[in-house]
Design an enzyme around this catalytic site. Structure first.
Site, short mmCIF file in Angstrom:
data_model
loop_
_atom_site.label_atom_id
_atom_site.label_comp_id
_atom_site.label_asym_id
_atom_site.label_seq_id
_atom_site.Cartn_x
_atom_site.Cartn_y
_atom_site.Cartn_z
CG ASP A 122 5.64 3.49 1.13
OD1 ASP A 122 5.90 4.13 2.18
OD2 ASP A 122 4.47 3.29 0.73
CE LYS A 154 0.61 4.50 8.37
NZ LYS A 154 0.68 3.76 7.14
CE1 TYR A 192 -3.75 2.42 0.50
CE2 TYR A 192 -2.55 3.23 2.42
CZ TYR A 192 -3.58 3.37 1.51
OH TYR A 192 -4.44 4.44 1.60
C1 PLP Z 1 0.06 4.29 5.79
C2 PLP Z 1 0.87 4.08 4.60
C3 PLP Z 1 0.83 4.96 3.50
C4 PLP Z 1 -0.17 6.10 3.42
O1 PLP Z 1 0.05 7.05 4.40
P1 PLP Z 1 -1.18 8.04 4.79
O2 PLP Z 1 -0.55 8.98 5.76
O3 PLP Z 1 -2.25 7.19 5.35
O4 PLP Z 1 -1.60 8.72 3.54
C5 PLP Z 1 1.71 4.77 2.47
N1 PLP Z 1 2.59 3.74 2.50
C6 PLP Z 1 2.67 2.88 3.50
C7 PLP Z 1 3.67 1.78 3.48
C8 PLP Z 1 1.79 2.99 4.59
O5 PLP Z 1 1.84 2.10 5.57
#
Ligand code: PLP
Length: 428
Positions: free
Chosen positions: A239, A267, A144
């Site tokens: 990511d 995060k 994601y």
């Molecule tokens: C949570 C998450 C996102 C998206 O971040 P948001 O602040 O919710 O937009 C993107 N990549 C990874 C790996 C994530 O866990």
């Protein structure tokens, strides 16, 4: 435990907010029932609107690595708020957090702050496309990267050549530029590259996957991606929205000693306020406006409250060098405890864990990619989830999510959790 007032509040929310929530993962669609409404949180615990205390294994989906309402972060936000909450002008604070982030993470010279992980990943891909002058990207099924159009893609009929939208509203035109690969499968990636020679700008990957449960990379997977990217003029985007400042001070690049070209954060970097960021070597970052041609902007980017929270969080992680080891030990303790009780209760399961991330899949086969993650028994997971909720333990309301271990959790909390899992798994 009763969740009566939460149910009432949810009914009211549903009238004015689609599905009653501002992010679909908060709804209990996968497990049934109604979401818990939180009143406050401190350390390892949530306090809900019914007066229940819950041990929290979600921790705002990752940010609260030191526990809720961590005092230095709270103080920093309060102090900054008194001085004005947004200026749309540069502040010294932005440079301070940038200097610290660049010093903690290997292989980056410059960092730009945005407001979410979604924004960070979306911007990183645009930067990679601008820099390489290529259009296509490769992403992995089950990873994601936020909800921007390029990432809401599933395997299409011609999976080797292009993906198809997995949400209405994403156009076929966008989908054709995202290729979908299998996590932990280098041959699959190599084949995609071969079939799209000189067309791929970037490979974006969760270097430790956390959005199909926790799936660490197989030995050699990240190194192989690095090599394929280097050989083919492709930028490798890690990511690290979930793993950054969590699995190590310098994230997965440090942990596995593999170099990415662009890294995205979210995060933990915001300490619980809305922050994302992307970073790279100067040669790539200088491609961004106002220095370079790739446009990216944000009215509230670098917002002083968010930066103050993020700086206090990073300072804490930078100062206490033992923290990541402590988290790892707690996770290993929990994993061993869960393994023991689930084995005793003869249920098919696999536990994946690394650092402060852990997930329990209800299937015996190794979980290495989206396909194997999807084999988990969701009926058992539902009983597991609701059983734990009754015991005062809050895990994510979906089998596809990692649990996050925080520094605030005590060994008594972990023992309590293991005993609860023992009790609950007897009812499967
Ligand atoms: C949570 C998450 C996102 C998206 O971040 P948001 O602040 O919710 O937009 C993107 N990549 C990874 C790996 C994530 O866990």
């Amino acid at each position: 435990m009763l969740y009566k007032r939460s149910s009432q509040l949810f009914a009211e929310a549903e009238k004015v907010i689609p599905g009653g929530v501002n992010s679909p993962v908060r709804a209990f669609k996968a497990v049934g029932g109604t979401p818990i409404f939180v009143k406050s949180a401190k350390g390892a615990y949530l306090y809900d609107e019914d007066g229940n205390r819950l041990i929290d294994y979600i921790n705002s989906w990752g940010p609260m690595i030191l526990g809720h309402a961590y005092e230095p972060v709270v103080q920093a936000v309060i102090e900054k708020a008194k001085l004005g909450t947004s200026f749309g002008m540069p502040t010294e604070l932005e440079t301070q957090i940038a200097v610290l982030a660049v010093s903690m993470v290997p292989n980056i010279d410059k960092i730009r702050f945005v407001n979410s992980g979604t924004e960070a990943c979306m911007s990183a891909v645009r930067l990679a496309r601008g820099f390489t002058k290529r259009d296509k990207i490769i992403k992995f099924a089950g990873c994601y990267h936020g909800h921007s159009d390029s990432f809401l893609i599933q395997a299409g009929s011609g999976a080797i050549t292009f993906g198809s939208p997995n949400s209405p509203g994403v156009t076929a035109g966008t989908a054709k530029d995202t290729l979908l690969a299998k996590y932990n499968d280098l041959q699959n990636v190599a084949a995609l590259i071969e079939a799209n020679k000189n067309e791929i700008a970037a490979i974006i990957v969760e270097p430790v996957a956390g959005n199909m449960g926790c799936i660490p990379p197989n030995k050699g997977f990240l190194e192989g991606l690095r090599q394929l990217c280097t050989d083919n003029g492709i930028l490798l985007i890690f990511d690290e929205v979930m793993t950054g400042f969590r699995l190590a001070r310098g994230g997965v690049q440090e942990l596995f000693n593999v170099t990415a070209d662009i890294v995205t954060f979210g995060k933990v970097i915001g300490g619980g306020l809305p922050v994302g960021a992307f970073a790279a070597r100067s040669a790539i970052m200088n491609y961004l406006a106002p220095l370079g041609p790739v446009y990216q902007a944000g009215t509230l980017s670098g917002n002083p409250l968010a930066m103050a929270a993020g700086l206090a969080m990073l300072q804490a992680l930078d100062t206490d060098r033992a923290i990541f080891k402590r988290l790892e030990e707690k996770t290993a303790y929990l994993a061993a405890g869960i393994d023991k009780v689930l084995k005793a209760n003869t249920v098919a399961f696999t536990i994946n864990s690394i650092g402060s991330m852990i997930s329990v899949h209800f299937d015996a086969a190794p979980v290495v990619d989206f396909q194997t993650a999807a084999k988990g028994d969701n009926e058992i997971f539902k009983k597991f989830f609701h059983g734990l909720l009754q015991e005062g333990i809050y895990i994510a309301p979906s089998a596809y999510e990692t649990w996050f271990i925080t520094d605030a959790l005590t060994y008594e909390d972990l023992d309590f959790t293991i005993r609860a899992i023992d009790k609950v798994s007897k009812t499967f």
